[in-house]
Design an enzyme around this catalytic site. Sequence first.
Site, short mmCIF file in Angstrom:
data_model
loop_
_atom_site.label_atom_id
_atom_site.label_comp_id
_atom_site.label_asym_id
_atom_site.label_seq_id
_atom_site.Cartn_x
_atom_site.Cartn_y
_atom_site.Cartn_z
N TRP A 257 50.15 3.14 75.34
CA TRP A 257 50.34 3.71 76.69
C TRP A 257 49.66 5.06 76.85
O TRP A 257 49.52 5.54 77.97
CB TRP A 257 51.85 3.87 76.97
CG TRP A 257 52.57 4.59 75.86
CD1 TRP A 257 53.26 4.01 74.83
CD2 TRP A 257 52.63 6.00 75.62
NE1 TRP A 257 53.75 4.98 73.98
CE2 TRP A 257 53.38 6.21 74.44
CE3 TRP A 257 52.12 7.12 76.29
CZ2 TRP A 257 53.62 7.48 73.93
CZ3 TRP A 257 52.36 8.39 75.77
CH2 TRP A 257 53.11 8.55 74.60
N ASN A 258 49.26 5.72 75.75
CA ASN A 258 48.81 7.12 75.93
C ASN A 258 47.42 7.21 76.55
O ASN A 258 47.10 8.17 77.26
CB ASN A 258 48.91 7.92 74.62
CG ASN A 258 48.04 7.39 73.53
OD1 ASN A 258 47.59 6.24 73.56
ND2 ASN A 258 47.77 8.21 72.52
N SER B 8 51.59 3.20 66.50
CA SER B 8 52.23 3.98 65.43
C SER B 8 51.96 3.36 64.05
O SER B 8 51.70 2.15 63.93
CB SER B 8 53.73 4.05 65.66
OG SER B 8 54.32 2.81 65.31
N LYS C 173 47.26 -7.54 74.73
CA LYS C 173 48.58 -7.16 75.21
C LYS C 173 48.59 -5.64 75.40
O LYS C 173 48.60 -4.89 74.44
CB LYS C 173 49.67 -7.56 74.21
CG LYS C 173 51.05 -7.29 74.77
CD LYS C 173 52.10 -7.04 73.70
CE LYS C 173 53.32 -6.38 74.30
NZ LYS C 173 53.10 -5.01 74.78
N PRO C 174 48.58 -5.18 76.67
CA PRO C 174 48.68 -3.74 76.89
C PRO C 174 50.14 -3.29 76.77
O PRO C 174 51.04 -4.13 76.76
CB PRO C 174 48.20 -3.58 78.35
CG PRO C 174 48.55 -4.88 79.00
CD PRO C 174 48.51 -5.95 77.92
N CYS D 251 46.75 10.72 69.40
CA CYS D 251 46.83 10.60 67.93
C CYS D 251 46.06 11.70 67.23
O CYS D 251 46.26 11.93 66.04
CB CYS D 251 46.26 9.25 67.49
SG CYS D 251 47.14 7.89 68.19
N GLU E 48 54.40 13.48 63.11
CA GLU E 48 53.64 13.62 64.36
C GLU E 48 54.64 13.86 65.50
O GLU E 48 55.50 13.02 65.76
CB GLU E 48 52.88 12.30 64.57
CG GLU E 48 51.84 12.35 65.62
CD GLU E 48 51.09 11.01 65.72
OE1 GLU E 48 51.67 9.96 65.40
OE2 GLU E 48 49.92 11.03 66.13
N GLU F 246 44.18 1.65 64.34
CA GLU F 246 44.03 3.08 64.66
C GLU F 246 45.45 3.59 64.83
O GLU F 246 46.09 3.34 65.84
CB GLU F 246 43.19 3.21 65.93
CG GLU F 246 42.52 4.55 66.06
CD GLU F 246 43.29 5.46 66.99
OE1 GLU F 246 44.14 6.21 66.46
OE2 GLU F 246 43.05 5.41 68.19
N LEU F 247 45.95 4.27 63.78
CA LEU F 247 47.39 4.56 63.70
C LEU F 247 47.66 6.06 63.88
O LEU F 247 46.80 6.81 64.31
CB LEU F 247 47.93 4.03 62.37
CG LEU F 247 47.63 2.55 62.11
CD1 LEU F 247 48.15 2.09 60.76
CD2 LEU F 247 48.18 1.66 63.23
C1 SIN Z 1 44.32 8.24 70.68
O1 SIN Z 1 45.17 9.07 70.86
O2 SIN Z 1 44.54 7.25 69.98
C2 SIN Z 1 42.94 8.32 71.27
C3 SIN Z 1 42.50 9.67 71.59
C4 SIN Z 1 41.06 9.74 72.01
O3 SIN Z 1 40.33 8.75 72.09
O4 SIN Z 1 40.62 10.85 72.24
#
Ligand code: SIN
Length: 490
Positions: free
Chosen positions: A164-165, A242, A188-189, A297, A394, A263-264
Amino acid sequence: MGDGAVSELSRIALQRADLFRQQCFINGKWTGDPTHAVHNPATRGLIGHIPNLGRTEAEAAVAAAEAALPKWRAEPAAARAKILRRWNELMLKHQQDLARLMTAEQGKPLAEAMGEIAYAGSFLEWFGEEAKRVYGDTIPAPSSDRRIMVLKQPVGVVGAITPWNFPTAMITRKVGPGIAAGCTVVLKPSELTPYSALALAVLAEEAGLPPGVLNIVTGDAEPIGRVLTEDPRISKFTFTGSTPVGKKLAAQCAGTVKRVSLELGGNAPFLVFDDADIEAAVAGAIISKFRNTGQTCVCANRIYVQDGVYDQFARLLAEKAAALVAGDGLAGVTQQGPLINERALQKVEAHVADALGHGAKLLTGGARHANAGTFYQPTVLRDVAADALLTREETFGPVAGLVRFKTEEDALRLANNSRAGLAAYAFTRDLARSWRVSEGLEYGMVGMNTGLISTEVSPFGGVKESGIGREGSKYGLDEFLNIKAVFVQL
Ligand code: SIN
């Protein structure tokens, strides 16, 4: 749809009302009963509903993607590139609408949402172009009567789960290279930000993407996730989210030995040395820490500052953080949005309380906002204990915790003392140190004298428990290609 939905929708004020879809997109058709409510985190108002699909519909989407694959992978790269380019152009044409939808469902300031649409579109254009350069190899054979060639071919049907971010960019960073390479996709979003994904499908269709190449399924994470990770018709699984969930999904992929990209989570250290340009370091910390209200992230999560500049840096950072304007991105010009939900807000509160309990001092912020949404004040804490929750986990919120260090060796030891290995940042004007530190940081990405490292042309991804594989850049395309060696006996 109740009154709340009407008022949130009218506030979004779409110029193209058909970009707002409350159904899923499977095999080029809009399907499913909208039963699951989606809210605006800035107002807690109801935006609309989406289907709560499960295993059966996810399997139908896989069947559609499988059926579409032979024709799509046989298309010349230039034909795929043309559709991706048109898709990007349509995204830019409707940038305002897409951004307003995103701000409504995700909460980020409108300027950031506008930026994300451009960032997201850049992956479509970039990977469309890169697909024309999927070169193979010829290899000198061990004997003169043999020839060896290397072909690169699309992996097949891809399953993707996105967060969602970054409701749009995390989709195009996966779907762009997948489709460019000749794969078909079931996506799946996040159920928190589905409308950005569904609007993308409207534009994909308009750009000429054939039915079944991109399928979007919203609903129950567990059964849909099971299909995307366990169905043998899916050859590759890609996930952003996550670390605990990524580990579970990767384990589920093991049964069918899928290609996996993850990508965690990160826990980015941000190092400021005595010889840094302090103004630049503060600006870098603001962008890295407070972008998307601390919900990326790659956000700076632990800010280590050397003795000589510690007080100055702390004062300047607190001043800048206190000046950030928080609020509903659809109601005015803002720089900070809400956190995504109440649970995220409670985590931030727990991290701040823990830091204060371990002796940290509050320089600014430190509380919820008085407004209706899930807002937390931009916060700066100094003298955070090296073992506080804020430095170990985090935070995913607008809280900057400062820790003092003495030597370069100390800084590297503190920075590397984590199982996360996504992004790290350092500020120094010493050229030799910049190389030592870049090489010494055990992270997939290093921002040296910059707080912003995201672009479609550079590889994005982590080491250790922050992930597997890379997104963006020429390396991002390889994740969707199989290598085949062809031996020819003459
Ligand atoms: C992310 O938070 O996974 C992506 C951040 C970004 O692409 O800058």
